[in-house]
Design an enzyme around this catalytic site. Sequence first.
Site, PDB file in Angstrom:
ATOM      1  N   LEU A 107       7.350  -6.859 -25.420  1.00  0.00           N
ATOM      2  CA  LEU A 107       6.352  -7.905 -25.647  1.00  0.00           C
ATOM      3  C   LEU A 107       5.482  -7.550 -26.847  1.00  0.00           C
ATOM      4  O   LEU A 107       5.166  -6.376 -27.069  1.00  0.00           O
ATOM      5  CB  LEU A 107       5.469  -8.079 -24.407  1.00  0.00           C
ATOM      6  CG  LEU A 107       6.185  -8.360 -23.087  1.00  0.00           C
ATOM      7  CD1 LEU A 107       5.174  -8.759 -22.019  1.00  0.00           C
ATOM      8  CD2 LEU A 107       7.260  -9.415 -23.227  1.00  0.00           C
ATOM      9  N   GLY A 152       9.546  -4.772 -22.452  1.00  0.00           N
ATOM     10  CA  GLY A 152      10.065  -6.144 -22.466  1.00  0.00           C
ATOM     11  C   GLY A 152      11.452  -6.248 -23.087  1.00  0.00           C
ATOM     12  O   GLY A 152      12.229  -7.142 -22.745  1.00  0.00           O
ATOM     13  N   ASN A 176       8.599   1.151 -19.612  1.00  0.00           N
ATOM     14  CA  ASN A 176       7.503   2.106 -19.841  1.00  0.00           C
ATOM     15  C   ASN A 176       6.148   1.432 -19.965  1.00  0.00           C
ATOM     16  O   ASN A 176       5.174   2.053 -20.357  1.00  0.00           O
ATOM     17  CB  ASN A 176       7.790   2.889 -21.131  1.00  0.00           C
ATOM     18  CG  ASN A 176       7.735   1.981 -22.352  1.00  0.00           C
ATOM     19  OD1 ASN A 176       8.001   0.793 -22.241  1.00  0.00           O
ATOM     20  ND2 ASN A 176       7.371   2.518 -23.484  1.00  0.00           N
ATOM     21  N   GLU A 177       6.070   0.121 -19.635  1.00  0.00           N
ATOM     22  CA  GLU A 177       4.846  -0.624 -19.961  1.00  0.00           C
ATOM     23  C   GLU A 177       3.606  -0.138 -19.228  1.00  0.00           C
ATOM     24  O   GLU A 177       2.496  -0.293 -19.725  1.00  0.00           O
ATOM     25  CB  GLU A 177       5.048  -2.135 -19.736  1.00  0.00           C
ATOM     26  CG  GLU A 177       5.233  -2.581 -18.296  1.00  0.00           C
ATOM     27  CD  GLU A 177       6.660  -2.420 -17.812  1.00  0.00           C
ATOM     28  OE1 GLU A 177       7.515  -1.979 -18.595  1.00  0.00           O
ATOM     29  OE2 GLU A 177       6.900  -2.706 -16.637  1.00  0.00           O
TER      30      GLU A 177
HETATM   31  C1  LIG Z   1      16.297  -9.280 -14.104  1.00  0.00           C
HETATM   32  C2  LIG Z   1      15.043 -10.017 -14.236  1.00  0.00           C
HETATM   33  C3  LIG Z   1      13.902  -9.305 -13.575  1.00  0.00           C
HETATM   34  C4  LIG Z   1      12.625 -10.031 -13.808  1.00  0.00           C
HETATM   35  C5  LIG Z   1      11.462  -9.272 -13.313  1.00  0.00           C
HETATM   36  C6  LIG Z   1      10.171  -9.862 -13.822  1.00  0.00           C
HETATM   37  C7  LIG Z   1       9.094  -8.843 -13.866  1.00  0.00           C
HETATM   38  C8  LIG Z   1       9.170  -8.072 -15.114  1.00  0.00           C
HETATM   39  C9  LIG Z   1       8.437  -6.828 -15.127  1.00  0.00           C
HETATM   40  C10 LIG Z   1       8.644  -6.145 -16.447  1.00  0.00           C
HETATM   41  C11 LIG Z   1       7.632  -6.631 -17.438  1.00  0.00           C
HETATM   42  C12 LIG Z   1       7.915  -6.104 -18.770  1.00  0.00           C
HETATM   43  C13 LIG Z   1       6.643  -5.934 -19.494  1.00  0.00           C
HETATM   44  C14 LIG Z   1       6.630  -5.488 -20.685  1.00  0.00           C
HETATM   45  C15 LIG Z   1       5.389  -5.194 -21.427  1.00  0.00           C
HETATM   46  C16 LIG Z   1       5.725  -4.814 -22.846  1.00  0.00           C
HETATM   47  O1  LIG Z   1       6.780  -5.037 -23.328  1.00  0.00           O
HETATM   48  S1  LIG Z   1       4.448  -4.135 -23.733  1.00  0.00           S
HETATM   49  C17 LIG Z   1       5.229  -3.565 -25.197  1.00  0.00           C
HETATM   50  C18 LIG Z   1       5.797  -2.231 -24.963  1.00  0.00           C
HETATM   51  N1  LIG Z   1       6.459  -1.787 -26.161  1.00  0.00           N
HETATM   52  C19 LIG Z   1       6.269  -0.596 -26.650  1.00  0.00           C
HETATM   53  O2  LIG Z   1       5.516   0.197 -26.153  1.00  0.00           O
HETATM   54  C20 LIG Z   1       7.045  -0.315 -27.906  1.00  0.00           C
HETATM   55  C21 LIG Z   1       6.214   0.372 -28.900  1.00  0.00           C
HETATM   56  N2  LIG Z   1       6.982   0.565 -30.129  1.00  0.00           N
HETATM   57  C22 LIG Z   1       7.810   1.597 -30.322  1.00  0.00           C
HETATM   58  O3  LIG Z   1       8.055   2.436 -29.474  1.00  0.00           O
HETATM   59  C23 LIG Z   1       8.417   1.686 -31.690  1.00  0.00           C
HETATM   60  O4  LIG Z   1       7.744   0.807 -32.533  1.00  0.00           O
HETATM   61  C24 LIG Z   1       9.930   1.372 -31.748  1.00  0.00           C
HETATM   62  C25 LIG Z   1      10.715   2.496 -31.075  1.00  0.00           C
HETATM   63  C26 LIG Z   1      10.254   0.042 -31.093  1.00  0.00           C
HETATM   64  C27 LIG Z   1      10.376   1.287 -33.236  1.00  0.00           C
HETATM   65  O5  LIG Z   1       9.992   2.476 -33.900  1.00  0.00           O
HETATM   66  P1  LIG Z   1       9.974   2.516 -35.507  1.00  0.00           P
HETATM   67  O6  LIG Z   1      11.248   1.965 -36.048  1.00  0.00           O
HETATM   68  O7  LIG Z   1       9.594   3.907 -35.878  1.00  0.00           O
HETATM   69  O8  LIG Z   1       8.845   1.466 -35.929  1.00  0.00           O
HETATM   70  P2  LIG Z   1       7.262   1.667 -35.892  1.00  0.00           P
HETATM   71  O9  LIG Z   1       6.817   2.250 -37.196  1.00  0.00           O
HETATM   72  O10 LIG Z   1       6.837   2.361 -34.657  1.00  0.00           O
HETATM   73  O11 LIG Z   1       6.774   0.142 -35.784  1.00  0.00           O
HETATM   74  C28 LIG Z   1       6.913  -0.748 -36.887  1.00  0.00           C
HETATM   75  C29 LIG Z   1       5.821  -1.793 -36.776  1.00  0.00           C
HETATM   76  O12 LIG Z   1       6.061  -2.564 -35.586  1.00  0.00           O
HETATM   77  C30 LIG Z   1       4.861  -2.595 -34.799  1.00  0.00           C
HETATM   78  N3  LIG Z   1       5.199  -2.697 -33.376  1.00  0.00           N
HETATM   79  C31 LIG Z   1       5.949  -1.848 -32.659  1.00  0.00           C
HETATM   80  N4  LIG Z   1       6.073  -2.269 -31.398  1.00  0.00           N
HETATM   81  C32 LIG Z   1       5.363  -3.437 -31.285  1.00  0.00           C
HETATM   82  C33 LIG Z   1       5.105  -4.356 -30.209  1.00  0.00           C
HETATM   83  N5  LIG Z   1       5.596  -4.174 -28.984  1.00  0.00           N
HETATM   84  N6  LIG Z   1       4.334  -5.413 -30.487  1.00  0.00           N
HETATM   85  C34 LIG Z   1       3.800  -5.631 -31.718  1.00  0.00           C
HETATM   86  N7  LIG Z   1       4.037  -4.778 -32.782  1.00  0.00           N
HETATM   87  C35 LIG Z   1       4.796  -3.710 -32.558  1.00  0.00           C
HETATM   88  C36 LIG Z   1       4.177  -1.284 -35.152  1.00  0.00           C
HETATM   89  O13 LIG Z   1       2.819  -1.337 -34.867  1.00  0.00           O
HETATM   90  C37 LIG Z   1       4.446  -1.209 -36.638  1.00  0.00           C
HETATM   91  O14 LIG Z   1       3.552  -2.077 -37.293  1.00  0.00           O
HETATM   92  P3  LIG Z   1       2.912  -1.663 -38.710  1.00  0.00           P
HETATM   93  O15 LIG Z   1       4.073  -1.459 -39.626  1.00  0.00           O
HETATM   94  O16 LIG Z   1       2.151  -0.402 -38.474  1.00  0.00           O
HETATM   95  O17 LIG Z   1       2.052  -2.827 -39.060  1.00  0.00           O
END
Ligand SMILES: CCCCCCCCCCCC/C=C/CC(=O)SCCNC(=O)CCNC(=O)[C@H](O)C(C)(C)COP(=O)(O)OP(=O)(O)OC[C@H]1O[C@@H](n2cnc3c(N)ncnc32)[C@H](O)[C@@H]1OP(=O)(O)O
Length: 201
Positions: A107, A152, A176-177
């Site tokens: 997400l 997500g 890992n959220e």
């Molecule tokens: C079968 C059906 C079942 C249904 C069940 C329903 C119930 C569901 C329950 C489950 C719910 C799921 C909930 C989810 C919540 C989330 O998803 S929260 C988001 C969690 N994500 C993360 O923590 C990911 C964080 N990012 C990373 O680990 C890394 O960025 C990466 C490994 C993805 C990529 O690494 P790399 O290539 O080194 O890039 P970076 O330099 O780290 O990032 C570049 C750039 O992208 C921005 N960014 C990274 N992630 C996000 C994000 N999630 N959102 C927005 N932006 C993101 C990062 O800040 C960098 O930006 P800048 O360049 O600095 O501006």
Amino acid sequence: MALRAALRQKCGLIGILSQPSSSGSHSRVSAVLVSQMRNNATSPKIKVDFNQSTGVAVLSMQSPPVNSLSLDFLTELCISVEKLEMDRACRGLIITSSLPKVFSAGLDILEMYGKSPERCGEFWRAVQEMWLKMYSSNMVTIAAINGSSPAGGCLLSLTCDYRIMSDNPRYSIGLNETLLGIVAPFGTDKNIIKNTHTCSN
Ligand SMILES: CCCCCCCCCCCC/C=C/CC(=O)SCCNC(=O)CCNC(=O)[C@H](O)C(C)(C)COP(=O)(O)OP(=O)(O)OC[C@H]1O[C@@H](n2cnc3c(N)ncnc32)[C@H](O)[C@@H]1OP(=O)(O)O
């Protein structure tokens, strides 16, 4: 091999993972997908290639830098899947990323900070709509996870019938959220709004 056998059994899709995309000269593109391609001209976060001869579409997520699931992205994804669903010729869907190293970062964190309760509610509804649409799809769905896929991104892959992940120790996947303090809200609007306050405070 087990996957191929399962696909063969479920709907006769043979060897789809090694088939060329719709750009191949033998494929014809249906009317619905022509319209999909036109839409892609203005909304390039998702690209769909449909191979009429196999009945399989490849949906590539192409929203740099990390295919984060923003409201716009989720809306476009749902519209793309809905269009494919309406096309009776389409029986299989492969979801993958056209970005190097990342399938989806999950997400979009920026959607969960400093937004109004209404916007936050709209966002979480879109998350729910995405997984419901994918999980209940009539198509055979496969996530070809060619990069990291946390939270997500992992959820998106879990909605598919099958998952195949690149064998690369640098790619991670998992729910890992909670490490970020994020708990997915319950399905009702009341709870979505309640959770919104938690998110933006
Ligand atoms: C079968 C059906 C079942 C249904 C069940 C329903 C119930 C569901 C329950 C489950 C719910 C799921 C909930 C989810 C919540 C989330 O998803 S929260 C988001 C969690 N994500 C993360 O923590 C990911 C964080 N990012 C990373 O680990 C890394 O960025 C990466 C490994 C993805 C990529 O690494 P790399 O290539 O080194 O890039 P970076 O330099 O780290 O990032 C570049 C750039 O992208 C921005 N960014 C990274 N992630 C996000 C994000 N999630 N959102 C927005 N932006 C993101 C990062 O800040 C960098 O930006 P800048 O360049 O600095 O501006």
